[in-house]
Design an enzyme around this catalytic site. Structure first.
Site, PDB file in Angstrom:
ATOM      1  N   PRO A  77       0.767  -1.248   0.000  1.00 43.09           N
ATOM      2  CA  PRO A  77       0.000   0.000   0.000  1.00 43.09           C
ATOM      3  C   PRO A  77       0.803   1.306   0.000  1.00 43.09           C
ATOM      4  O   PRO A  77       0.480   2.206  -0.762  1.00 43.09           O
ATOM      5  CB  PRO A  77      -0.845  -0.106   1.267  1.00 43.09           C
ATOM      6  CG  PRO A  77      -0.902  -1.552   1.605  1.00 43.09           C
ATOM      7  CD  PRO A  77       0.389  -2.126   1.127  1.00 43.09           C
ATOM      8  N   THR A 109       2.351   2.143  -5.664  1.00 48.89           N
ATOM      9  CA  THR A 109       2.278   3.570  -5.978  1.00 48.89           C
ATOM     10  C   THR A 109       2.659   4.352  -4.732  1.00 48.89           C
ATOM     11  O   THR A 109       1.890   4.427  -3.776  1.00 48.89           O
ATOM     12  CB  THR A 109       0.860   3.952  -6.448  1.00 48.89           C
ATOM     13  OG1 THR A 109       0.585   3.219  -7.646  1.00 48.89           O
ATOM     14  CG2 THR A 109       0.779   5.444  -6.765  1.00 48.89           C
ATOM     15  N   LYS A 192       3.239   8.282 -13.199  1.00 50.88           N
ATOM     16  CA  LYS A 192       1.969   7.802 -12.655  1.00 50.88           C
ATOM     17  C   LYS A 192       1.300   8.879 -11.793  1.00 50.88           C
ATOM     18  O   LYS A 192       0.089   9.104 -11.867  1.00 50.88           O
ATOM     19  CB  LYS A 192       2.193   6.529 -11.829  1.00 50.88           C
ATOM     20  CG  LYS A 192       0.944   6.148 -11.052  1.00 50.88           C
ATOM     21  CD  LYS A 192       0.631   4.705 -10.998  1.00 50.88           C
ATOM     22  CE  LYS A 192      -0.811   4.548 -10.516  1.00 50.88           C
ATOM     23  NZ  LYS A 192      -1.153   3.224 -10.093  1.00 50.88           N
ATOM     24  N   LYS A 267      -5.303   9.125  -1.419  1.00 47.37           N
ATOM     25  CA  LYS A 267      -3.898   8.718  -1.513  1.00 47.37           C
ATOM     26  C   LYS A 267      -3.271   9.285  -2.789  1.00 47.37           C
ATOM     27  O   LYS A 267      -2.188   9.862  -2.755  1.00 47.37           O
ATOM     28  CB  LYS A 267      -3.792   7.189  -1.511  1.00 47.37           C
ATOM     29  CG  LYS A 267      -2.353   6.709  -1.665  1.00 47.37           C
ATOM     30  CD  LYS A 267      -2.232   5.212  -1.942  1.00 47.37           C
ATOM     31  CE  LYS A 267      -0.793   4.884  -2.336  1.00 47.37           C
ATOM     32  NZ  LYS A 267      -0.615   3.499  -2.787  1.00 47.37           N
TER      33      LYS A 267
END
Ligand code: NAG
Length: 328
Positions: A77, A109, A192, A267
């Protein structure tokens, strides 16, 4: 030892579970997959489901997984989890026997800086090459093995054997026409984060614009069709349209089934906002979107639903309102 005879996989959460499943199916039957997760029962469930495709070893630490394999793939995570998996002196990959030839592909990520730091520490320790390789394509892409990859490494060439090894491993998880080679460590993540900054803020912009148009008296489907053929068109508007029943195959028309949960929006925008501050670009749109999604993610109409449910938060509507309207 061939790369694909022994693979370590760390993190069988929702995405990792599906990705690792594809890897197990594509490895040779004789090859070994070592699976580790902080939740051991998740790893055991995985071994039960995919064990018929070949051997799966559930192991207790990333260190143990890496001790058996030249290739380590991880998807966890957050940045703290990545640090723990790779750098923990007792249980991390760094504690496994040194191997300068080890390839570590991290698909999580997280922020670029943490990723670069982890990579440098592993290199200094003689633990191998760490590459950021975040994915997009969501759960459907992970299950189908058609993910797109943003790779913090130079494009494959015969003069760089590592690049060929990376290519071979990610080809087990994604579509080669969707591999983007971003040249340097951390750059896959930078891409990203920039992309997701656009998708998250655009989703909010679309929700607001649709709500304004609808309240001004325009039918939502007519409004959408005009935007679709005009300058406001975007991928998010066409594929994550937030107004229910404008498009059939989007979360909003399916009780806002995610997709990408409201909580996850926080997030991703936070990563974009922090990245902006880090490089001294004021992330004004992101800051605004972050505030909105923080509130929306606490709204019972949005929790655990797709991020496009921010439309309900904005308008005060409920999905029942739309279902009723539809019956008439
Ligand atoms: C651990 O994994 C099991 C099996 O997948 C799951 O049912 C359980 O909810 C998980 N526990 C936590 C704390 O995530």
């Amino acid at each position: 030892m061939e790369d694909q005879d022994h693979i370590a996989f760390i993190g069988v959460g929702v995405m990792g579970y599906a990705i690792a499943g594809n890897i197990r199916k594509k490895m040779s039957r004789k090859a070994h997959l070592y699976v580790n997760d902080v939740n051991r029962s998740a790893a055991e469930r995985f071994a039960q489901e995919f064990g018929s495709h070949g051997s799966i070893h559930v192991v207790d630490s990333a260190k143990e997984a890496a001790s058996h394999a030249k290739v380590v793939i991880s998807i966890v995570p957050g940045a703290d989890d990545v640090c723990e998996v790779f750098l923990d002196p007792a249980t991390g990959v760094i504690a496994a026997p040194k191997d300068a030839d080890r390839l570590m592909l991290d698909c999580s990520t997280i922020d670029c800086r943490s990723s670069r730091t982890v990579g440098e520490k592993l290199k200094d320790a003689g633990s191998g090459t760490f590459v950021d390789a975040p994915v997009s394509g969501g759960l459907p892409g992970a299950q189908a093995g058609t993910l797109s990859f943003l790779v913090g490494h130079t494009a494959p060439s015969d003069s760089d054997p590592m690049s060929r090894r990376i290519e071979a491993v990610i080809s087990m998880m994604g579509s080669p026409d969707k591999f983007f080679w971003c040249n340097s460590p951390g750059a896959g993540l930078a891409v990203k984060i920039a992309n997701n900054y656009i998708s998250c803020t655009t989703l909010l912009t679309i929700a607001e614009a649709m709500a304004i148009g609808v309240r001004s008296g325009v039918d939502p489907s007519l409004l959408y069709n005009c935007i679709k053929s005009s300058t406001g068109q975007s991928w998010m508007c066409d594929n994550v349209q937030p107004v229910p029943y404008v498009l059939p195959h989007v979360p909003s028309s399916n009780d806002y089934k995610p997709g990408f949960k409201s909580q996850m929006m926080i997030k991703d925008i936070s990563l974009g906002v922090e990245a902006g501050r880090e490089v001294r670009i004021e992330p004004k749109t992101g800051e605004t979107a972050l505030k909105v999604f923080e509130q929306a993610a606490r709204d019972p109409r949005c929790i655990d639903r797709d991020g496009s449910s921010v439309y309900l938060w904005l308008t005060g509507d409920t999905t029942e309102d739309y279902a009723k309207k539809r019956e008439h």
